[in-house]
Design a protein around this motif. Structure first.
Motif, PDB file in Angstrom:
ATOM      1  N   GLY A   1       0.793  -1.236   0.000  1.00 49.54           N
ATOM      2  CA  GLY A   1       0.000   0.000   0.000  1.00 49.54           C
ATOM      3  C   GLY A   1       0.821   1.280   0.000  1.00 49.54           C
ATOM      4  N   LEU A   2       2.140   1.174   0.080  1.00 45.92           N
ATOM      5  CA  LEU A   2       3.032   2.341   0.114  1.00 45.92           C
ATOM      6  C   LEU A   2       2.565   3.352   1.185  1.00 45.92           C
ATOM      7  CD1 LEU A   2       2.470   1.423  -3.150  1.00 45.92           C
ATOM      8  CD2 LEU A   2       4.630   2.644  -3.328  1.00 45.92           C
ATOM      9  N   VAL A   3       2.511   4.638   0.851  1.00 42.71           N
ATOM     10  CA  VAL A   3       2.132   5.612   1.894  1.00 42.71           C
ATOM     11  C   VAL A   3       0.704   6.140   1.693  1.00 42.71           C
ATOM     12  CG1 VAL A   3       2.659   7.843   2.973  1.00 42.71           C
ATOM     13  CG2 VAL A   3       4.516   6.270   2.382  1.00 42.71           C
ATOM     14  N   PHE A   4       0.471   6.888   0.632  1.00 45.00           N
ATOM     15  CA  PHE A   4      -0.853   7.489   0.447  1.00 45.00           C
ATOM     16  C   PHE A   4      -1.970   6.436   0.314  1.00 45.00           C
ATOM     17  CE2 PHE A   4      -3.814   8.877  -3.054  1.00 45.00           C
ATOM     18  CZ  PHE A   4      -4.760   9.468  -2.225  1.00 45.00           C
ATOM     19  N   PRO A   5      -1.814   5.427  -0.550  1.00 44.92           N
ATOM     20  CA  PRO A   5      -2.910   4.451  -0.646  1.00 44.92           C
ATOM     21  C   PRO A   5      -3.172   3.724   0.674  1.00 44.92           C
ATOM     22  CG  PRO A   5      -1.451   4.278  -2.543  1.00 44.92           C
ATOM     23  CD  PRO A   5      -0.759   5.168  -1.547  1.00 44.92           C
ATOM     24  N   ARG A   6      -2.108   3.490   1.439  1.00 48.10           N
ATOM     25  CA  ARG A   6      -2.263   2.793   2.721  1.00 48.10           C
ATOM     26  C   ARG A   6      -3.010   3.669   3.728  1.00 48.10           C
ATOM     27  NH1 ARG A   6       2.800   0.231   6.150  1.00 48.10           N
ATOM     28  NH2 ARG A   6       1.866   0.282   8.223  1.00 48.10           N
ATOM     29  N   ILE A   7      -2.576   4.908   3.879  1.00 52.86           N
ATOM     30  CA  ILE A   7      -3.226   5.794   4.863  1.00 52.86           C
ATOM     31  C   ILE A   7      -4.681   6.055   4.466  1.00 52.86           C
ATOM     32  CG2 ILE A   7      -3.245   8.135   5.843  1.00 52.86           C
ATOM     33  CD1 ILE A   7      -0.179   8.056   5.837  1.00 52.86           C
ATOM     34  N   LEU A   8      -4.918   6.352   3.193  1.00 52.73           N
ATOM     35  CA  LEU A   8      -6.291   6.634   2.764  1.00 52.73           C
ATOM     36  C   LEU A   8      -7.190   5.405   2.937  1.00 52.73           C
ATOM     37  CD1 LEU A   8      -8.416   8.525   1.623  1.00 52.73           C
ATOM     38  CD2 LEU A   8      -7.739   7.793  -0.680  1.00 52.73           C
ATOM     39  N   SER A   9      -6.682   4.236   2.564  1.00 50.81           N
ATOM     40  CA  SER A   9      -7.498   3.019   2.676  1.00 50.81           C
ATOM     41  C   SER A   9      -7.875   2.745   4.122  1.00 50.81           C
ATOM     42  CB  SER A   9      -6.744   1.814   2.120  1.00 50.81           C
ATOM     43  OG  SER A   9      -6.479   2.020   0.758  1.00 50.81           O
ATOM     44  N   LEU A  10      -6.950   3.048   5.049  1.00 49.71           N
ATOM     45  CA  LEU A  10      -7.258   2.789   6.456  1.00 49.71           C
ATOM     46  C   LEU A  10      -8.224   3.830   7.021  1.00 49.71           C
ATOM     47  CD1 LEU A  10      -3.757   1.479   7.432  1.00 49.71           C
ATOM     48  CD2 LEU A  10      -5.882   0.157   7.355  1.00 49.71           C
ATOM     49  N   ILE A  11      -8.178   5.044   6.493  1.00 50.05           N
ATOM     50  CA  ILE A  11      -9.191   6.050   6.864  1.00 50.05           C
ATOM     51  C   ILE A  11     -10.557   5.566   6.370  1.00 50.05           C
ATOM     52  CG2 ILE A  11     -10.043   8.382   6.343  1.00 50.05           C
ATOM     53  CD1 ILE A  11      -7.043   9.264   6.281  1.00 50.05           C
ATOM     54  N   ILE A  12     -10.590   5.105   5.137  1.00 46.14           N
ATOM     55  CA  ILE A  12     -11.850   4.599   4.571  1.00 46.14           C
ATOM     56  C   ILE A  12     -12.342   3.396   5.382  1.00 46.14           C
ATOM     57  CG2 ILE A  12     -12.877   3.435   2.550  1.00 46.14           C
ATOM     58  CD1 ILE A  12     -10.975   5.275   0.825  1.00 46.14           C
ATOM     59  N   ASN A  13     -11.423   2.494   5.708  1.00 42.81           N
ATOM     60  CA  ASN A  13     -11.794   1.311   6.494  1.00 42.81           C
ATOM     61  C   ASN A  13     -12.440   1.726   7.820  1.00 42.81           C
ATOM     62  OD1 ASN A  13     -11.739  -1.601   6.654  1.00 42.81           O
ATOM     63  ND2 ASN A  13     -10.127  -1.422   8.205  1.00 42.81           N
ATOM     64  N   GLU A  14     -11.878   2.741   8.460  1.00 44.62           N
ATOM     65  CA  GLU A  14     -12.444   3.213   9.735  1.00 44.62           C
ATOM     66  C   GLU A  14     -13.823   3.828   9.501  1.00 44.62           C
ATOM     67  OE1 GLU A  14     -11.035   2.369  12.567  1.00 44.62           O
ATOM     68  OE2 GLU A  14     -12.922   3.101  13.397  1.00 44.62           O
ATOM     69  N   ALA A  15     -13.971   4.582   8.423  1.00 42.38           N
ATOM     70  CA  ALA A  15     -15.267   5.180   8.096  1.00 42.38           C
ATOM     71  C   ALA A  15     -16.306   4.084   7.852  1.00 42.38           C
ATOM     72  CB  ALA A  15     -15.136   6.094   6.878  1.00 42.38           C
ATOM     73  N   VAL A  16     -15.879   2.976   7.238  1.00 43.69           N
ATOM     74  CA  VAL A  16     -16.810   1.874   6.970  1.00 43.69           C
ATOM     75  C   VAL A  16     -17.225   1.203   8.286  1.00 43.69           C
ATOM     76  CG1 VAL A  16     -17.187  -0.295   5.739  1.00 43.69           C
ATOM     77  CG2 VAL A  16     -15.821   1.510   4.673  1.00 43.69           C
ATOM     78  N   PHE A  17     -16.267   1.022   9.200  1.00 49.01           N
ATOM     79  CA  PHE A  17     -16.636   0.507  10.529  1.00 49.01           C
ATOM     80  C   PHE A  17     -17.679   1.423  11.166  1.00 49.01           C
ATOM     81  CE2 PHE A  17     -12.623  -2.104  10.812  1.00 49.01           C
ATOM     82  CZ  PHE A  17     -13.209  -3.278  11.262  1.00 49.01           C
ATOM     83  N   ALA A  18     -17.480   2.732  11.041  1.00 51.53           N
ATOM     84  CA  ALA A  18     -18.416   3.693  11.654  1.00 51.53           C
ATOM     85  C   ALA A  18     -19.806   3.587  11.020  1.00 51.53           C
ATOM     86  CB  ALA A  18     -17.868   5.113  11.544  1.00 51.53           C
TER      87      ALA A  18
END
Lengths: 251, 284
Positions: free
Chosen positions: A147-164
């Motif tokens: 996931g390198l840097v940007f795709p990894r950080i963004l995907s994990l933000i999205i993942n948290e939003a999906v949990f919410a």
């Protein structure tokens, strides 16, 4: 460096395939596919492989590329769902494999990340950097991790939003508004996921989870279910939001 | 326009900002703080902010005077008896907020909405022991309150639907963009934004990329206005670390929110960001 008449072999599927194809041809590259390369009539400068959602297919493509292309041709592969090091391990000539990562839409990406595999030869990375520079992008070389840097950080933000969303903390709309108006995000994470493709996001989160084996990276179950239900976002008309057909093409 | 009589408790940065937001919309505000100096600083803040508005031609001298007149600084909690809405912005300590609301319950009408500007304490925990917990909700502003458009309206377990709607409407009347959240750790923003900092720290810790690289990538590749490390330096690394710790604890140590040792060491070393002259970057 002049790009005219230089041939790039582009392999894979998904949103990155189309956008990279467009970006390269509009920068005077000649873009060919695997079948054309097999004819042996083209002198390939560099190969790009962009499959993220199906790693078996990715492996097949990489093995074919490795067999087909002469030793000095770099094979640049997305390291979004798997490390470049693991991709390189599938080949007979791992020293010419190099990872990279970005997300669509490419017009919004001023910078593309490059991640050499552990096996990548020293002279390969500058060639990859130069290639992305000719496409009008800045580059940053990072260490190879899924996931390198940007795709990894963004995907994990999205993942948290999906949990919410799953836990009914708030609606998708309210989460998107909150992140834009409360902390200045360029887009709401869920609308962003719809734009990139929920299957692509899932591939990244799942890849990090598979590689690092920590609960921290557990994909939100709803993310996986949306992929299984083929509600992968804008491109198919439905994700976290609905995209009526006539609006589906709106960018 | 006088449908709301607002009380704001705590005249620090957030409280003063919230009072100004209310007064600008024409509502009378009683601003309570036991500390005279804090109240004095708040008054200076109203004056200088509104003077800038006049200079920029946003409001007239008359409007400025009227807005300032609407804010009544007070030192005694009893004076809040006639308020229809009270927003507390006192330090983030549950016991402090609970005792404050218990006092208010005795002073104010049982219909008075008791709102907390907490960013990290459970609304249900604050409301739990009150006689009328259905009128306790969260109304979470973002810093600086007069500038940031968002407010989170947080529904406690016992908040009534009627009061949820009333709070939402109040936020709209303040010309803010309200969103609804249930009472979960970090609500929306402080929860969903955690990976922006935490994952950047993890990437740094794992040696994937350096501070400057990560910031540059998030801005140039991601389109974010500020990188995660610049942003921590601006917010205060101690504040950011405390928020992560609270969310982590309140999720019963869910791995996704695990704080970073790098960040803890920065706090221990007193390198808190811009305010101390050194954080992830040097500001001296």
């Amino acid at each position: 460096m002049t790009t005219a008449n230089q041939t790039i072999l582009l392999v894979g599927e998904g949103p990155l395939f189309e956008e990279l194809h467009y970006l390269m041809t509009s920068n005077q590259y000649q873009v060919i596919d695997l079948k054309m390369a097999e004819t042996g009539t083209y002198q390939v400068k560099l190969a790009l492989e962009v499959m993220n959602t199906d790693l078996e297919k990715k492996k097949d493509s990489i093995v074919q590329l490795d067999r087909l292309l002469s030793l000095e041709v770099p094979i640049v592969t997305t390291s979004l769902a798997i490390t470049a090091t693991e991709v390189a391990s599938w080949t007979k000539h791992p020293e010419r494999i190099c990872g990279f990562g970005t997300l669509v839409p490419l017009v919004e990406r001023e910078l593309i990340e490059i991640a050499p595999a552990l096996q990548t030869a020293e002279e390969i990375t500058p060639q990859v950097t130069t290639f992305f520079t000719t496409l009008g992008k800045e580059t940053e070389v990072v260490v190879d991790e899924v996931g390198l840097v940007f795709p990894r950080i963004l995907s994990l933000i999205i993942n948290e939003a999906v949990f919410a969303v799953m836990e009914k903390t708030a609606t998708a709309e309210d989460i998107d508004i909150a992140m834009q108006k409360g902390t200045n995000y360029p887009q709401g994470p869920l609308a962003w996921a719809d734009q990139i493709g929920i299957d692509e996001i899932y591939a990244i989160v799942n890849g990090i989870h598979r590689d690092l084996r920590e609960e921290r990276y557990r994909p939100a179950p709803l993310l996986r279910k949306l992929v299984l239900a083929a509600r992968t976002g804008k491109k198919c008309g439905q994700g976290f939001y609905l995209y009526p057909q006539e609006e589906g093409i709106r960018v | 326009m006088n449908e709301y009589r607002v009380g704001v408790i705590g005249a620090g940065t957030m409280g003063a900002g919230i009072a100004l937001v209310c007064a600008r919309q024409g509502y009378s505000v009683k601003l309570l703080d036991a500390n005279e100096e804090t109240l004095e600083r708040a008054k200076q803040y109203f004056h200088s902010t509104l003077t800038k508005d006049v200079t920029k031609g946003k409001i007239s001298e008359e409007q400025k005077a009227k807005t300032i007149q609407l804010i009544n600084p007070i030192a005694r909690i009893e004076e809040l008896h006639d308020r229809t809405i009270i927003v507390e912005a006192v330090p983030e300590r549950l016991e402090l907020k609970k005792s404050l609301f218990q006092q208010l319950a005795k002073i104010c009408s049982e219909k008075t909405l008791l709102l907390s500007n907490t960013s990290s304490i459970s609304i249900t925990a604050i409301a739990g022991s009150l006689a009328h917990p259905e009128r306790v909700l969260g109304l979470h502003f973002f810093n600086p309150a007069p500038v940031m458009p968002l407010v989170e309206v947080i529904r406690g377990k016992q908040s009534s639907e009627e009061n949820v709607q009333a709070t939402y409407q109040f936020a709209k009347k303040l010309a803010k963009v309200p969103v609804m959240a249930t009472d979960t750790p970090g609500f929306i923003v402080n929860r969903v934004a955690r990976p922006y900092y935490n994952e950047a720290l993890r990437i740094l810790g794992d040696g994937v990329a350096e501070v400057e690289q990560i910031d540059r990538i998030m801005k140039r590749a991601g389109g974010f206005k500020m990188g995660p490390f610049e942003l921590q330096d601006m917010i205060g690394i101690d504040i950011n670390f405390a928020t992560t710790q609270t969310v982590f604890q309140d999720f019963f140590y869910e791995g996704r929110f695990k704080p970073s040792r790098i960040q803890e060491r920065m706090v221990q070393a007193g390198n808190l960001g811009r305010k101390t002259g050194e954080g992830f970057y040097d500001y001296s």
